[in-house]
Design an enzyme around this catalytic site. Structure first.
Site, PDB file in Angstrom:
ATOM      1  N   ASP A  64      -2.332   9.719  -0.182  1.00 30.09           N
ATOM      2  CA  ASP A  64      -2.245   9.262  -1.576  1.00 30.09           C
ATOM      3  C   ASP A  64      -3.461   9.705  -2.369  1.00 30.09           C
ATOM      4  OD1 ASP A  64      -3.131   6.788   0.322  1.00 30.09           O
ATOM      5  OD2 ASP A  64      -4.337   6.864  -1.498  1.00 30.09           O
ATOM      6  N   ASP A  88      -0.602  16.707  12.245  1.00 24.76           N
ATOM      7  CA  ASP A  88      -0.825  15.426  12.909  1.00 24.76           C
ATOM      8  C   ASP A  88      -2.314  15.337  13.264  1.00 24.76           C
ATOM      9  OD1 ASP A  88       0.877  13.419  15.238  1.00 24.76           O
ATOM     10  OD2 ASP A  88      -1.302  13.697  15.221  1.00 24.76           O
ATOM     11  N   ASP A 110      -7.239   6.718   7.615  1.00 27.49           N
ATOM     12  CA  ASP A 110      -6.537   5.929   6.589  1.00 27.49           C
ATOM     13  C   ASP A 110      -5.035   6.176   6.780  1.00 27.49           C
ATOM     14  OD1 ASP A 110      -6.172   6.302   2.968  1.00 27.49           O
ATOM     15  OD2 ASP A 110      -5.681   4.622   4.309  1.00 27.49           O
TER      16      ASP A 110
HETATM   17  N1  SAM Z   1      -4.072   2.555   2.896  1.00 28.06           N
HETATM   18  C1  SAM Z   1      -2.857   2.563   3.656  1.00 28.06           C
HETATM   19  C2  SAM Z   1      -2.943   1.558   4.768  1.00 28.06           C
HETATM   20  O1  SAM Z   1      -4.026   1.119   5.106  1.00 28.06           O
HETATM   21  O2  SAM Z   1      -1.879   1.198   5.298  1.00 28.06           O
HETATM   22  C3  SAM Z   1      -2.567   3.952   4.178  1.00 28.06           C
HETATM   23  C4  SAM Z   1      -2.068   4.821   3.081  1.00 28.06           C
HETATM   24  S1  SAM Z   1      -1.857   6.523   3.386  1.00 28.06           S
HETATM   25  C5  SAM Z   1      -0.547   6.848   2.340  1.00 28.06           C
HETATM   26  C6  SAM Z   1      -1.186   6.597   5.027  1.00 28.06           C
HETATM   27  C7  SAM Z   1      -0.889   8.049   5.383  1.00 28.06           C
HETATM   28  O3  SAM Z   1      -1.077   8.298   6.783  1.00 28.06           O
HETATM   29  C8  SAM Z   1       0.565   8.489   5.097  1.00 28.06           C
HETATM   30  O4  SAM Z   1       0.580   9.433   4.059  1.00 28.06           O
HETATM   31  C9  SAM Z   1       1.067   9.070   6.426  1.00 28.06           C
HETATM   32  O5  SAM Z   1       1.914  10.191   6.250  1.00 28.06           O
HETATM   33  C10 SAM Z   1      -0.252   9.427   7.102  1.00 28.06           C
HETATM   34  N2  SAM Z   1      -0.180   9.544   8.570  1.00 28.06           N
HETATM   35  C11 SAM Z   1       0.434   8.695   9.421  1.00 28.06           C
HETATM   36  N3  SAM Z   1       0.308   9.135  10.693  1.00 28.06           N
HETATM   37  C12 SAM Z   1      -0.426  10.301  10.638  1.00 28.06           C
HETATM   38  C13 SAM Z   1      -0.876  11.232  11.622  1.00 28.06           C
HETATM   39  N4  SAM Z   1      -0.593  11.045  12.929  1.00 28.06           N
HETATM   40  N5  SAM Z   1      -1.599  12.297  11.212  1.00 28.06           N
HETATM   41  C14 SAM Z   1      -1.877  12.488   9.897  1.00 28.06           C
HETATM   42  N6  SAM Z   1      -1.455  11.658   8.901  1.00 28.06           N
HETATM   43  C15 SAM Z   1      -0.729  10.567   9.280  1.00 28.06           C
END
Ligand code: SAM
Length: 288
Positions: A86, A137, A156
């Protein structure tokens, strides 16, 4: 007839947001993605039916996840953010003139594109020349051997729930890769959710991090739009203790100050009891 978005914190507790408009709704390879114009918190991002971040209160979470390590590390130049598509955390980190480059590793390109269009408060950092976005990832990314060491690594991500992509970031394998990717005085911080409803995330993650790093600390803040409000972060450090910090000017913050930094490490017993003995004892001493 008013429209409401509802999220279940548990079988007996729901959170609801009144919606003025549905700004976006779509499905990526990884998750469903919605942006809701909520009456109380403005444009808000929902992934797989879970509220991720809102324009109204995101600053609390992003200030704590960014400013706590930035006020402890003496030269936080190279920063890796895993998740954070985000843009809100990158924006907060890049406010620091000490930061020369931020690599943001986000698994889902669609989250970044949606944030650019519908989350203007979060997306300001995407134009910063110091920011480099990699779509991968986070576990795979850290599996590469050619990475130059980072001073800070901040996770995050979405919560380790169900079959979501966040699961791979809450394993001991991942924490070992983080350790290897950090400089000799590097700092690591990961969001460890709301202990009110998901105590096992904090319990298991703090154990894994304390087994991997010489120093492990847990701190908290209050995010109104997260279930129960109480929200935690767990850190692993090769050298510095997050409880010892250099107060910084905080004229541009609405939550983080030297006082809230110090207070954030005073843990209520309901949280301290979830932690390894070494962490609980270290944080039960008088503040420095
Ligand atoms: N602030 C939020 C919270 O604490 O729940 C998190 C918001 S941010 C949008 C979370 C992001 O992590 C998402 O865009 C998701 O696609 C990403 N994400 C989840 N697993 C991931 C991974 N294994 N590697 C990279 N990004 C990942």
């Amino acid at each position: 007839m008013a429209l409401w978005f509802s999220e279940s914190a548990s079988s007996g507790h729901r959170l609801q947001w009144k919606i003025n408009r549905m700004l976006y709704s779509g499905q990526s390879r990884f998750q469903s993605i919605e942006v809701l114009e909520t009456e109380s918190f403005g444009p808000s991002l929902v992934l797989d039916g879970i509220m991720q971040t809102t324009s109204g209160d995101h600053f609390i979470y992003h200030e704590m996840l960014a400013r706590v390590p930035l006020s402890v590390h003496p030269h936080p130049s190279r920063v890796l953010i895993i998740g954070g598509g985000d843009g809100g955390l990158a924006r907060e980190v890049l406010l620091s003139s000490q930061v020369s480059q931020v690599t943001l590793v986000e698994i889902d390109p669609m989250v970044v594109e949606v944030a650019k269009e519908f989350l203007p408060q979060h997306a300001q950092a995407f134009d910063d020349p110091r920011l480099n976005i990699i779509y991968a990832d986070g576990l795979d990314y850290l599996g590469q051997n050619s990475l130059a060491p980072y001073d800070l690594i901040l996770v995050d991500s979405t919560d380790p729930e169900g079959s979501g992509p966040g699961n791979s970031l809450y394993t001991s394998t991942f924490h070992e890769r983080v350790y290897n990717a950090l400089a000799e005085d590097g700092l690591y911080i990961q969001q460890t959710g709301t202990p009110t409803y998901n105590p096992e995330v904090l319990r298991q993650t703090s154990l894994s991090i304390s087994n991997t790093f010489p120093v492990c600390r847990v701190f908290w803040c209050v995010v109104p739009t997260y279930p129960g409000g109480l929200f935690t972060f767990t850190s692993g450090s090769k050298r510095y203790d997050l409880m010892r910090f250099t107060p910084q000017a905080t004229s541009d913050t609405r939550w983080y100050t030297a006082a809230t930094h110090q207070a954030a490490f005073a843990l209520p017993p309901m949280v301290a009891q979830l932690l390894p003995d070494s962490v609980r004892l270290a944080q039960s001493r008088e503040p420095h």
